[in-house]
Design a protein around this motif. Structure first.
Motif: not given
Length: 330
Positions: A210-220
């Motif tokens: 799930s880390q790629p998705a969470w990194i994207l959420v953090a950037i947003l």
């Protein structure tokens, strides 16, 4: 020892583990609500939990079987792991975190108890063997628990829910459906491939996927509201340790123990209903929320009665279980 007696003991043990996981899961509602009250953005609340959970899991997974088996399993079937983690971790927790910014902790905890029946109702869509049949007795007891949840909610809200509370309710109902689906899909995938991973390894694999998705959420989130405050990071760390690691591993352990017993699997999932009782106590002690009275008190009693009924239901002797590939129940 007969199959029935062994299954009853295994089911009761799974219920005990699931109840313990419910206690730690309750930290999600209390700390997320505290973070929201502190001005934390729901996207940061979600992303920080899983970004912090991954490094905290590393020493545990080394102790409980190592990373190598998980990495091999993920490399062999990346789509399956990404799918399960997206459903059971990412979408589930985004909805739950958004709800934390829209309603009180008791409403979130109460609404999430839809998971009591969500996993069982989804069984016909997930399974192709005897497990696709919805256990009617277990479903009936789940209905008792849900009735208690409804009474609790209306007792707390005095019969009225405002717009924010309705938003929270819808988000949590979606979240409560996605969580058991993600878990059951992963268990099914591992059954088909014959891969035997411990509960800690499964949680680590889902968290890593799930880390790629969470990194994207953090950037947003950073682009939208800037960096999180130190207090928000502290709340997220508490959720990561209590709910992301301890509770999730215990829950995966409980459901893995009874993956071949449909009623017991539904019962283990249903023990999350105890979160409502824990949330009431913790909310009153730390967030200044009121204790249940009148109708709400009767609702709490129904939830407790439902948990007791499930324990009785799954402890009865049963026919031999479904035969699955040999391996430890984890």
């Amino acid at each position: 020892m007969t199959h029935g007696a062994h299954d009853g003991r295994r089911a009761l043990a799974a219920i005990g583990v699931a109840l313990l996981s419910a206690l730690f899961f309750t930290l999600t509602y209390v700390l997320n609500r505290a973070a929201a009250n502190d001005g934390g953005h729901w996207a940061w609340i979600a992303a920080l939990r899983y970004l912090i959970t991954l490094p905290l899991l590393l020493p545990l997974v080394f102790w409980q079987g190592g990373i190598a088996p998980v990495w091999r399993a993920m490399r062999a079937h990346p789509v399956a792991w990404l799918t399960c983690s997206t459903i059971g971790f990412v979408a589930f927790y985004l909805c739950l975190s958004y709800a934390a910014s829209s309603g009180p902790s008791w409403l979130i905890a109460g609404s999430f108890q839809f998971t009591v029946v969500a996993g069982m109702l989804c069984a016909p869509l997930l399974y192709r063997d005897a497990r696709r049949k919805v256990p009617m007795a277990a479903l009936g007891v789940g209905g008792v628990i849900l009735a208690g949840v409804v009474l609790l909610q209306f007792g707390y809200a005095e019969g009225r829910l405002d717009r924010a509370a309705w938003i929270a309710l819808v988000c949590v109902l979606v979240s409560a459906t996605l969580y058991p689906i993600g878990n059951r899909l992963l268990l099914l995938h591992l059954e088909r491939t014959g891969e035997h991973l411990s509960a800690t390894q499964r949680v680590f694999g889902m968290t890593l996927a799930s880390q790629p998705a969470w990194i994207l959420v953090a950037i947003l989130a950073y682009q939208h509201v800037g960096a999180p405050t130190l207090s928000q990071v502290s709340f997220a760390a508490g959720v990561a340790l209590g709910a992301g690691i301890i509770a999730t591993i215990l829950f995966f352990k409980a459901t893995g123990m009874v993956r071949d017993l449909p009623a017991a699997l539904g019962a283990a999932e249903a023990m999350q209903a105890a979160e409502l009782i824990f949330a009431i106590a913790l909310g009153a002690l730390f967030l200044g929320e009121t204790w249940p009275r009148g109708i709400a008190l009767w609702g709490a009693c129904l939830v407790i009665a439902g948990i007791g009924l499930f324990a009785w239901l799954v402890s009865r002797p049963k026919a031999p279980p479904i035969v699955l590939p040999e391996g430890p129940h984890t």
